[in-house]
Design a protein around this motif. Structure first.
Motif, short mmCIF file in Angstrom:
data_model
loop_
_atom_site.label_atom_id
_atom_site.label_comp_id
_atom_site.label_asym_id
_atom_site.label_seq_id
_atom_site.Cartn_x
_atom_site.Cartn_y
_atom_site.Cartn_z
N ASP A 121 0.84 -1.21 0.00
CA ASP A 121 0.00 0.00 0.00
C ASP A 121 0.87 1.26 0.00
OD1 ASP A 121 -2.79 -1.11 0.40
OD2 ASP A 121 -1.69 -2.11 1.99
N TYR A 122 1.95 1.19 0.75
CA TYR A 122 2.90 2.33 0.80
C TYR A 122 4.17 1.87 0.11
CZ TYR A 122 -0.25 4.61 4.02
OH TYR A 122 -1.36 5.21 4.56
N SER A 123 4.89 2.81 -0.47
CA SER A 123 6.07 2.41 -1.23
C SER A 123 7.29 2.28 -0.31
CB SER A 123 6.34 3.44 -2.33
OG SER A 123 6.99 4.56 -1.78
N PHE A 124 8.39 1.92 -0.92
CA PHE A 124 9.70 1.79 -0.26
C PHE A 124 10.32 3.15 0.06
CE2 PHE A 124 12.17 3.71 -3.53
CZ PHE A 124 11.25 3.75 -4.56
N LYS A 125 9.68 4.22 -0.42
CA LYS A 125 10.33 5.54 -0.51
C LYS A 125 10.96 6.02 0.79
CE LYS A 125 7.59 9.12 -1.07
NZ LYS A 125 6.62 10.06 -1.67
N GLU A 126 10.32 5.66 1.91
CA GLU A 126 10.80 6.23 3.18
C GLU A 126 12.20 5.77 3.58
OE1 GLU A 126 8.47 6.73 6.71
OE2 GLU A 126 6.66 6.64 5.48
N ILE A 127 12.67 4.66 3.00
CA ILE A 127 14.04 4.26 3.35
C ILE A 127 15.04 5.21 2.68
CG2 ILE A 127 14.42 2.54 1.53
CD1 ILE A 127 15.84 0.86 3.72
N LEU A 128 14.68 5.75 1.53
CA LEU A 128 15.56 6.71 0.85
C LEU A 128 15.29 8.14 1.29
CD1 LEU A 128 15.55 5.28 -2.77
CD2 LEU A 128 17.54 5.59 -1.34
N THR A 129 14.03 8.47 1.48
CA THR A 129 13.66 9.84 1.88
C THR A 129 12.68 9.74 3.05
OG1 THR A 129 11.91 9.82 0.20
CG2 THR A 129 13.98 10.85 -0.42
N PRO A 130 13.20 9.61 4.26
CA PRO A 130 12.32 9.46 5.43
C PRO A 130 11.33 10.63 5.52
CG PRO A 130 14.61 9.13 6.05
CD PRO A 130 14.62 9.62 4.64
N LEU A 131 10.16 10.34 6.06
CA LEU A 131 9.12 11.38 6.19
C LEU A 131 9.65 12.57 6.98
CD1 LEU A 131 6.34 11.43 5.05
CD2 LEU A 131 5.47 10.42 7.16
N SER A 132 10.45 12.29 8.00
CA SER A 132 11.10 13.37 8.75
C SER A 132 12.56 12.96 8.97
CB SER A 132 10.40 13.56 10.10
OG SER A 132 11.11 14.50 10.86
N GLN A 133 13.46 13.77 8.43
CA GLN A 133 14.88 13.41 8.48
C GLN A 133 15.68 14.58 9.06
OE1 GLN A 133 16.56 13.03 4.53
NE2 GLN A 133 18.37 11.96 5.26
#
Ligand code: SF4
Ligand code: SF4
Length: 337
Positions: A59-71
Motif C-alpha cells: 500500500d505504501y512504497s519503499f520511498k521512506e528508506i531513501l527519503t524518510p518522512l522526517s529526516q
C-alpha cells in the motif's frame, strides 16, 4: 545465472545476506490498516522469507528508506553545525518493477537535477541495493504497461519469482553466485516475471497545450477532492519536502534542521511570504499534480514521472482515479486540437 530454490534454501540465502545487509521488504501488518479490522502492506525489515509479502501489492512504497518522512539533516548551536549521523550499514530493498522505475525518478531529482547533488540523499542511496520481485499478474488499479514501467532489465542484484512451493532467482551480481550455489539450489533458466497487460490503460498525451490550464475538467475536483494528501504520501515518485527548524532553547540558537515530506495537495504547500497562497482551489492543486506527473517532468527530463503503480487510486478516500484523470486530459487535448 538462474536458480530454483526451496523455501529453506532461499532462507539460507537471506540469512547469508543478512550478515552484511539490512533486508527491507513489503510486510503484511494484520489489523493495522487505516480502517478498523483492515490490513496494510508496508515496508519493514525482514530476516526470512515468511515475513515477506509476495502476493499483495504494498500500500505504501519503499520511498521512506531513501527519503524518510522526517529526516534530521544537521544539529546547530550558535557557532557549530554537526551533520546528523546515519545508519552506516548497507541495505537491500525488495522492489517490484514499477518501484525500480520510481528509484530512477528519485535519483533524477536528488542526484541529477542541475549542478548540485543532494548530499543527504546520496549518503543513504550509496548504501542501498535492490532485488527485483517479479509480477506474475497485474494488481487492481496498476497501469504500469501504459507507463512503460512493467519491465526492468538491470539495476538489481537478483530477481525473484515467487511460486507456490519454491522461488526462482536470476542472479545478476557475480559476488552473490557463490551464496546461491552453496545452498544446493538447482540451476535453470530464469527470467523475472513481468506483466504484459493491465486492466487499466491510460493514454498520456504527447504534448499538453497551455490551454489545458483553463479547461473545465479540473473544476470537478474543487469539491470531490478533500485535499488530504494521501495520494502524495503513497506515491513512490513524489519528492516534495519542507525544511523545519526545531529549537531546543528559547533563544532559538540551538536546535536541529529537519527535512519533512510535503504534499502539493494540502493547505499551506504554496503559501509564500506575506501569507499569499497559490492554487487555493483543490482542482487547481489537482491540475498541478497531474501535469507535473505526465507533462512537466517530461519537459525537463525526457520521460514521465508517474510509473503507473496505482497506489494513489487505491488510497484515495474519495475514490478519485488518477488513471481516469490522465485519460480525461488526453480526451480534452484531442478535443482542443
Ligand atoms: S487522496 Fe484523493 S482526496 Fe486526498 S488529496 Fe489525493 S486526490 Fe484528493
Ligand atoms: S501518481 Fe499514482 S500511479 Fe503514478 S506513480 Fe504516483 S502513486 Fe503511482
Amino acid at each position: 545465472m538462474g536458480y530454483s530454490l526451496t523455501r529453506s534454501q532461499f532462507d539460507q540465502v537471506l540469512s547469508e545476506l543478512g550478515k552484511k545487509f539490512r533486508l527491507y521488504a513489503p510486510v503484511l501488518k494484520t489489523g493495522e490498516g487505516r480502517f478498523t479490522d483492515t490490513d496494510v502492506v508496508i515496508y519493514d525489515f525482514v530476516e526470512n522469507s515468511s515475513q515477506i509479502e509476495f502476493e499483495k501489492k504494498s500500500d505504501y512504497s519503499f520511498k521512506e528508506i531513501l527519503t524518510p518522512l522526517s529526516q534530521t539533516l544537521f544539529f546547530f548551536t550558535e557557532k557549530v553545525i554537526k551533520e546528523a549521523d546515519i545508519d552506516d550499514s548497507e541495505a537491500i530493498v525488495f522492489l517490484r518493477s514499477c518501484d525500480m522505475h520510481a528509484v530512477k525518478r528519485l535519483d533524477q531529482v536528488y542526484l541529477n537535477n542541475g549542478r548540485h547533488v543532494d548530499p543527504f540523499y546520496k549518503k543513504v542511496r550509496d548504501k542501498i541495493k535492490f532485488v527485483l520481485i517479479g509480477c506474475p499478474a497485474s494488481y487492481e488499479d496498476c497501469f504500469c504497461v501504459s507507463m512503460g514501467s512493467n519491465k526492468t532489465e538491470d539495476g538489481y542484484l537478483f530477481s525473484l519469482n515467487y511460486r507456490e512451493d519454491h522461488f526462482e532467482a536470476d542472479v545478476k551480481n557475480d559476488d552473490l553466485k557463490d551464496i546461491f550455489a552453496s545452498t544446493g539450489a538447482a540451476v535453470k533458466d530464469v527470467t523475472a516475471d513481468y506483466v504484459t497487460e493491465n486492466e487499466v490503460k491510460v493514454t498520456v498525451p504527447e504534448e499538453v497545450p497551455l490551454s489545458i490550464y483553463q479547461n473545465d475538467l479540473w473544476k470537478e475536483y474543487d469539491k470531490r477532492c478533500v485535499a488530504c494528501g494521501r495520494c502524495n504520501l503513497v506515491c513512490p515518485t513524489c519528492t516534495c519536502f519542507t525544511m523545519q527548524d526545531a529549537y531546543y532553547t528559547d533563544n532559538g540558537k540551538v536546535g536541529e534542521r529537519r527535512r519533512v515530506g510535503a504534499s502539493c495537495m494540502i493547505d499551506g504547500y504554496s503559501t509564500v511570504a506575506g501569507g499569499g497562497q497559490y492554487r487555493k482551489k483543490h482542482g487547481e492543486r489537482m491540475r498541478f499534480k497531474v501535469l507535473h506527473k505526465i507533462s512537466d517532468f517530461r519537459k525537463r527530463y525526457g520521460y514521465d514521472m508517474c510509473v503507473g503503480c496505482g497506489r494513489c487510486d487505491d488510497v484515495c478516500p474519495e475514490y478519485i482515479s488518477f488513471s481516469n484523470i490522465i485519460n480525461k486530459v488526453n480526451a480534452a487535448v484531442k478535443e482542443e486540437k
